[in-house]
Design a protein around this motif. Sequence first.
Motif, PDB file in Angstrom:
ATOM      1  N   ASP A  19       0.825  -1.218   0.000  1.00 17.17           N
ATOM      2  CA  ASP A  19       0.000   0.000   0.000  1.00 17.17           C
ATOM      3  C   ASP A  19       0.862   1.274   0.000  1.00 17.17           C
ATOM      4  O   ASP A  19       0.763   2.110   0.888  1.00 17.17           O
ATOM      5  CB  ASP A  19      -0.989  -0.062   1.179  1.00 17.17           C
ATOM      6  CG  ASP A  19      -1.972  -1.201   1.004  1.00 17.17           C
ATOM      7  OD1 ASP A  19      -3.020  -0.988   0.388  1.00 17.17           O
ATOM      8  OD2 ASP A  19      -1.649  -2.338   1.439  1.00 17.17           O
ATOM      9  N   HIS A  21       0.724   3.453  -2.493  1.00 21.98           N
ATOM     10  CA  HIS A  21      -0.234   4.482  -2.912  1.00 21.98           C
ATOM     11  C   HIS A  21       0.426   5.773  -3.430  1.00 21.98           C
ATOM     12  O   HIS A  21       0.112   6.878  -2.979  1.00 21.98           O
ATOM     13  CB  HIS A  21      -1.221   4.789  -1.780  1.00 21.98           C
ATOM     14  CG  HIS A  21      -2.289   3.743  -1.658  1.00 21.98           C
ATOM     15  ND1 HIS A  21      -3.172   3.448  -2.671  1.00 21.98           N
ATOM     16  CD2 HIS A  21      -2.605   2.895  -0.641  1.00 21.98           C
ATOM     17  CE1 HIS A  21      -3.981   2.466  -2.290  1.00 21.98           C
ATOM     18  NE2 HIS A  21      -3.660   2.110  -1.063  1.00 21.98           N
ATOM     19  N   ASP A  48      -1.308  -2.302  -4.272  1.00 20.80           N
ATOM     20  CA  ASP A  48      -1.759  -0.915  -4.136  1.00 20.80           C
ATOM     21  C   ASP A  48      -0.566   0.043  -4.254  1.00 20.80           C
ATOM     22  O   ASP A  48      -0.187   0.748  -3.316  1.00 20.80           O
ATOM     23  CB  ASP A  48      -2.547  -0.677  -2.840  1.00 20.80           C
ATOM     24  CG  ASP A  48      -4.044  -0.893  -3.051  1.00 20.80           C
ATOM     25  OD1 ASP A  48      -4.423  -1.378  -4.132  1.00 20.80           O
ATOM     26  OD2 ASP A  48      -4.829  -0.577  -2.147  1.00 20.80           O
ATOM     27  N   HIS A 143      -3.057  -9.480  -1.573  1.00 18.35           N
ATOM     28  CA  HIS A 143      -3.446  -8.132  -1.136  1.00 18.35           C
ATOM     29  C   HIS A 143      -4.654  -8.205  -0.201  1.00 18.35           C
ATOM     30  O   HIS A 143      -4.654  -7.616   0.879  1.00 18.35           O
ATOM     31  CB  HIS A 143      -3.764  -7.250  -2.342  1.00 18.35           C
ATOM     32  CG  HIS A 143      -4.052  -5.828  -1.980  1.00 18.35           C
ATOM     33  ND1 HIS A 143      -3.070  -4.957  -1.564  1.00 18.35           N
ATOM     34  CD2 HIS A 143      -5.207  -5.108  -1.935  1.00 18.35           C
ATOM     35  CE1 HIS A 143      -3.599  -3.770  -1.294  1.00 18.35           C
ATOM     36  NE2 HIS A 143      -4.891  -3.835  -1.509  1.00 18.35           N
ATOM     37  N   HIS A 181      -3.805  -4.051   2.293  1.00 24.38           N
ATOM     38  CA  HIS A 181      -5.143  -3.520   2.016  1.00 24.38           C
ATOM     39  C   HIS A 181      -5.790  -2.742   3.159  1.00 24.38           C
ATOM     40  O   HIS A 181      -6.508  -1.793   2.923  1.00 24.38           O
ATOM     41  CB  HIS A 181      -6.073  -4.655   1.572  1.00 24.38           C
ATOM     42  CG  HIS A 181      -7.368  -4.214   0.976  1.00 24.38           C
ATOM     43  ND1 HIS A 181      -7.498  -3.092   0.169  1.00 24.38           N
ATOM     44  CD2 HIS A 181      -8.628  -4.745   1.074  1.00 24.38           C
ATOM     45  CE1 HIS A 181      -8.767  -2.972  -0.202  1.00 24.38           C
ATOM     46  NE2 HIS A 181      -9.470  -3.954   0.336  1.00 24.38           N
ATOM     47  N   HIS A 183      -4.199  -1.162   5.680  1.00 27.31           N
ATOM     48  CA  HIS A 183      -3.291  -0.072   6.085  1.00 27.31           C
ATOM     49  C   HIS A 183      -3.045  -0.035   7.591  1.00 27.31           C
ATOM     50  O   HIS A 183      -2.580   0.969   8.129  1.00 27.31           O
ATOM     51  CB  HIS A 183      -3.804   1.297   5.606  1.00 27.31           C
ATOM     52  CG  HIS A 183      -3.963   1.402   4.121  1.00 27.31           C
ATOM     53  ND1 HIS A 183      -3.950   2.604   3.461  1.00 27.31           N
ATOM     54  CD2 HIS A 183      -4.120   0.451   3.160  1.00 27.31           C
ATOM     55  CE1 HIS A 183      -4.107   2.398   2.147  1.00 27.31           C
ATOM     56  NE2 HIS A 183      -4.219   1.095   1.952  1.00 27.31           N
ATOM     57  N   GLY A 267      -8.770   1.989   1.691  1.00 24.65           N
ATOM     58  CA  GLY A 267      -8.282   1.891   0.328  1.00 24.65           C
ATOM     59  C   GLY A 267      -7.422   0.711   0.091  1.00 24.65           C
ATOM     60  O   GLY A 267      -6.848   0.544  -0.946  1.00 24.65           O
TER      61      GLY A 267
HETATM   62 FE   LIG Z   1      -4.530   0.293  -0.165  1.00 23.19          FE
END
Ligand SMILES: [Fe+2]
Length: 267
Positions: A19, A21, A48, A143, A181, A183, A267
């Motif tokens: 993640d 991002h 991610d 994920h 996923h 976080h 997210g």
């Molecule tokens: Fe994410």
Amino acid sequence: MRANDDVGGVTMRYALISDIHANLPALEAVLADIGGRADVGATYHLGDLVGYAPWPNEVVARLRNAAIPGVAGNYDSTVATSYKHCGCRYEDARQEELSHLSYRWTLADVSAQTKALLGGLPFRIDLRPMGGHASGPTMILLHGDQVLNTVYVHEARPDAFLEKMGMALGARSGDAVCVGHTHKPWHRVVAGIHYVNTGSVGRPKDGDWRAGYVLLDVEADAGVRVEFVRVEYDVDRAARAIVESGLPNELADHLRTGGAAPAAMNG
Ligand SMILES: [Fe+2]
């Protein structure tokens, strides 16, 4: 004779990052931290790579150049396929709006090459650090869950949920199932299987703004050991770039507070 006698003493240390991002300063800080550890044998990402910050192409290129393999997060596979939304969960109308704004911004920004690289990510990766010819532990990288990368495997999931997941994945006692996923980092052992959530490099949601990743040690005799690492990075640079990019300012607030800001999203 113990099953692992022929590989006794073998230790493998993995760095697991997830993640990110599109937060390049956070990724750079984490890769520098990992690079300073001579004992890390391999680094993998758990998906991610893009969304919420303004460096999606740069993050994907950085991972490609560093030859870091990994799996597809929901944001990666939805961007790669130009899906109608990012597959993220939101709890109110503003979160939903922010989510759509971020997704549209990312879709418009990613290059054809980035999309192709995201689309080529596998759903799952299995690692056998003892070689596969011996009965050592398997590390399963995902994920979300075993069916969808949009499913949140959060710490409050009951044992029965994790047991079912482990069974569906073919995991056995001593193995490790590693996900991202949510976080939020956590580690539990259910029926002898380690379930590890790596947290987030570029968008933590546990109230700690620092970039997070995991060191996973696998030893032939001692099994699996998990260490959560946090790394300070130039969060002001990331927050400033979000504001200058035209992404919603709330996304910058999220980074500064580690997700403790009111409009923190999933997210
Ligand atoms: Fe994410």
